[in-house]
Motif scaffolding. Structure first.
Motif, PDB file in Angstrom:
ATOM      1  N   HIS A  41      13.235   1.608   9.604  1.00 19.28           N
ATOM      2  CA  HIS A  41      13.046   1.083  10.968  1.00 19.28           C
ATOM      3  C   HIS A  41      12.657  -0.379  10.883  1.00 19.28           C
ATOM      4  O   HIS A  41      11.888  -0.755  10.000  1.00 19.28           O
ATOM      5  N   PRO A  42      13.134  -1.199  11.833  1.00 19.98           N
ATOM      6  CA  PRO A  42      12.816  -2.631  11.775  1.00 19.98           C
ATOM      7  C   PRO A  42      11.333  -2.960  11.805  1.00 19.98           C
ATOM      8  O   PRO A  42      10.892  -3.899  11.137  1.00 19.98           O
ATOM      9  N   GLY A  43      10.538  -2.238  12.586  1.00 18.08           N
ATOM     10  CA  GLY A  43       9.123  -2.610  12.641  1.00 18.08           C
ATOM     11  C   GLY A  43       8.314  -1.690  13.520  1.00 18.08           C
ATOM     12  O   GLY A  43       8.856  -0.978  14.379  1.00 18.08           O
ATOM     13  N   PHE A  45       5.528  -0.584  16.425  1.00 14.98           N
ATOM     14  CA  PHE A  45       5.287  -0.968  17.827  1.00 14.98           C
ATOM     15  C   PHE A  45       6.520  -1.639  18.452  1.00 14.98           C
ATOM     16  O   PHE A  45       6.401  -2.651  19.148  1.00 14.98           O
ATOM     17  N   THR A  46       7.696  -1.101  18.126  1.00 13.92           N
ATOM     18  CA  THR A  46       8.940  -1.577  18.759  1.00 13.92           C
ATOM     19  C   THR A  46       9.570  -0.388  19.491  1.00 13.92           C
ATOM     20  O   THR A  46       9.360   0.772  19.086  1.00 13.92           O
ATOM     21  N   PRO A  47      10.308  -0.656  20.574  1.00 14.33           N
ATOM     22  CA  PRO A  47      10.669   0.453  21.460  1.00 14.33           C
ATOM     23  C   PRO A  47      11.598   1.495  20.859  1.00 14.33           C
ATOM     24  O   PRO A  47      11.305   2.709  20.910  1.00 14.33           O
ATOM     25  N   VAL A  48      12.746   1.065  20.314  1.00 14.83           N
ATOM     26  CA  VAL A  48      13.716   2.062  19.817  1.00 14.83           C
ATOM     27  C   VAL A  48      13.102   2.852  18.658  1.00 14.83           C
ATOM     28  O   VAL A  48      13.248   4.077  18.556  1.00 14.83           O
ATOM     29  N   CYS A  49      12.371   2.148  17.779  1.00  9.98           N
ATOM     30  CA  CYS A  49      11.755   2.813  16.622  1.00  9.98           C
ATOM     31  C   CYS A  49      10.767   3.888  17.068  1.00  9.98           C
ATOM     32  O   CYS A  49      10.669   4.962  16.461  1.00  9.98           O
ATOM     33  N   THR A  50      10.039   3.609  18.150  1.00  7.90           N
ATOM     34  CA  THR A  50       9.058   4.587  18.648  1.00  7.90           C
ATOM     35  C   THR A  50       9.771   5.857  19.100  1.00  7.90           C
ATOM     36  O   THR A  50       9.314   6.973  18.851  1.00  7.90           O
ATOM     37  N   ASP A 119      21.394  -9.342   9.965  1.00  4.00           N
ATOM     38  CA  ASP A 119      21.395 -10.172  11.179  1.00  4.00           C
ATOM     39  C   ASP A 119      20.025 -10.390  11.801  1.00  4.00           C
ATOM     40  O   ASP A 119      19.921 -11.096  12.793  1.00  4.00           O
ATOM     41  N   GLU A 120      19.001  -9.698  11.302  1.00  5.10           N
ATOM     42  CA  GLU A 120      17.692  -9.754  11.987  1.00  5.10           C
ATOM     43  C   GLU A 120      16.639 -10.380  11.079  1.00  5.10           C
ATOM     44  O   GLU A 120      16.600 -10.119   9.881  1.00  5.10           O
ATOM     45  N   LYS A 121      15.769 -11.183  11.686  1.00  5.22           N
ATOM     46  CA  LYS A 121      14.575 -11.716  10.991  1.00  5.22           C
ATOM     47  C   LYS A 121      13.387 -11.471  11.907  1.00  5.22           C
ATOM     48  O   LYS A 121      13.536 -11.461  13.133  1.00  5.22           O
ATOM     49  N   SER A 130      17.181  -2.635   8.585  1.00  2.49           N
ATOM     50  CA  SER A 130      18.113  -2.105   9.577  1.00  2.49           C
ATOM     51  C   SER A 130      17.701  -0.660   9.862  1.00  2.49           C
ATOM     52  O   SER A 130      16.721  -0.155   9.301  1.00  2.49           O
ATOM     53  N   ARG A 131      18.442   0.020  10.712  1.00  2.00           N
ATOM     54  CA  ARG A 131      18.271   1.467  10.858  1.00  2.00           C
ATOM     55  C   ARG A 131      19.166   2.120   9.820  1.00  2.00           C
ATOM     56  O   ARG A 131      20.274   2.578  10.131  1.00  2.00           O
ATOM     57  N   ALA A 132      18.719   2.102   8.576  1.00  2.00           N
ATOM     58  CA  ALA A 132      19.482   2.725   7.487  1.00  2.00           C
ATOM     59  C   ALA A 132      18.964   4.138   7.276  1.00  2.00           C
ATOM     60  O   ALA A 132      17.811   4.448   7.611  1.00  2.00           O
ATOM     61  N   PRO A 149      22.600  -1.107  13.460  1.00  2.00           N
ATOM     62  CA  PRO A 149      21.812  -2.296  13.799  1.00  2.00           C
ATOM     63  C   PRO A 149      20.565  -1.912  14.596  1.00  2.00           C
ATOM     64  O   PRO A 149      20.470  -0.792  15.122  1.00  2.00           O
ATOM     65  N   ALA A 150      19.646  -2.865  14.720  1.00  2.00           N
ATOM     66  CA  ALA A 150      18.377  -2.604  15.421  1.00  2.00           C
ATOM     67  C   ALA A 150      18.597  -2.147  16.855  1.00  2.00           C
ATOM     68  O   ALA A 150      17.804  -1.381  17.403  1.00  2.00           O
ATOM     69  N   SER A 151      19.687  -2.575  17.474  1.00  2.00           N
ATOM     70  CA  SER A 151      19.904  -2.276  18.901  1.00  2.00           C
ATOM     71  C   SER A 151      20.364  -0.847  19.166  1.00  2.00           C
ATOM     72  O   SER A 151      20.420  -0.431  20.321  1.00  2.00           O
TER      73      SER A 151
HETATM   74  C1  BEZ Z   1      13.352  -1.629  18.603  1.00  2.00           C
HETATM   75  O1  BEZ Z   1      12.893  -0.761  17.888  1.00  2.00           O
HETATM   76  O2  BEZ Z   1      13.485  -1.459  19.796  1.00  2.00           O
HETATM   77  C2  BEZ Z   1      13.848  -2.929  18.032  1.00  2.00           C
HETATM   78  C3  BEZ Z   1      13.323  -3.401  16.853  1.00  2.00           C
HETATM   79  C4  BEZ Z   1      13.771  -4.614  16.352  1.00  2.00           C
HETATM   80  C5  BEZ Z   1      14.761  -5.308  17.016  1.00  2.00           C
HETATM   81  C6  BEZ Z   1      15.299  -4.808  18.186  1.00  2.00           C
HETATM   82  C7  BEZ Z   1      14.849  -3.598  18.697  1.00  2.00           C
END
Ligand code: BEZ
Length: 224
Positions: A41-43, A45-50, A119-121, A130-132, A149-151
């Motif tokens: 997951h990219p990080g 406290f991010t929405p999609v990851c949650t 593509d993301e920093k 990425s979402r691997a 991708p993160a989106s």
């Molecule tokens: C997300 O989890 O929503 C997210 C994380 C990084 C970049 C874009 C979206």
């Protein structure tokens, strides 16, 4: 997806996780009858990851029924993951996050596991995951990989479906066709002759009639 891919052996990394330190080869090999799913997951406290980590928690019983163990990874540190889990569980109707989540604040792990998003920093200019997702056998080899991708959040029904396909293909000399789901007919592997197929599949099989007159597309039913 250059780098680590299907058929490759996972590197034996030491990971810091929400369940303590773990050695990747030991973790994977301990699950001797089935697969380990490692998903990044990219990080925190991010929405999609949650939503994704919560959905993995909601599907944990379905993965456990298949003998599959889960290992999440997000770029931030373990303390941050522990705080974030409270949000994940609250948002996702109390489904407990019982699987470990690895940390990778220096991005050492994602580079070796081929999980970097090109593509993301992040805000400090560091590379992000990425979402691997790798499905790994007890032999430590990668059986299947996704790279999103993160989106784009992943569909856990699709993750379950590919686990079912991999498990069926490991048990029988079959493959699963487009849009297959458990209970649908499967195709007999091209390496199986018609003579062998009669013995291997006593329930019978149907051969598609094709303009080439070749008999390579053979469907059979196996128990769900
Ligand atoms: C997300 O989890 O929503 C997210 C994380 C990084 C970049 C874009 C979206």
């Amino acid at each position: 997806m250059p780098g680590l891919t299907i058929g490759d052996t996972l590197p034996d990394l030491e990971l810091e996780t929400t369940h303590g330190k773990l050695q990747l080869h030991d973790f994977v090999a301990n699950n001797s009858n089935s697969f380990t799913i490692i998903f990044s997951h990219p990080g925190d406290f991010t929405p999609v990851c949650t939503t994704e980590l919560g959905m993995m928690a909601a599907y944990a019983d379905k993965f456990a029924e298949r003998g599959v163990q889960l290992l999440g990874l997000s770029a931030d540190d373990v303390q941050s993951h522990k705080e974030w889990i409270k949000d994940i569980e609250a948002y996702n109707k109390g489904h407990r996050v019982n699987y470990p989540i690895a940390a990778d604040p220096t991005r050492r792990i994602i580079k070796q596991l081929n999980m970097v998003d090109p593509d993301e920093k992040d805000s400090s200019g560091q590379q992000t995951p990425s979402r691997a997702l790798h499905i790994v056998g007890a032999d430590k080899k990668i059986k299947l990989s996704f790279l999103y991708p993160a989106s784009t959040g992943r569909n856990m029904d699709e993750v379950l479906r590919v686990v079912d396909s991999l498990q069926k293909a490991a048990q029988h000399k079959i493959a699963t066709p487009a849009n297959w789901k458990p209970g649908d007919p499967v195709v007999i592997s091209p390496t199986v002759t018609n003579q062998e197929a009669k013995h291997m599949f006593p329930q019978g099989y149907q051969t598609a009639q094709l303009p080439s007159n070749k008999d390579y597309l053979r469907f059979t039913n196996i128990s769900p």
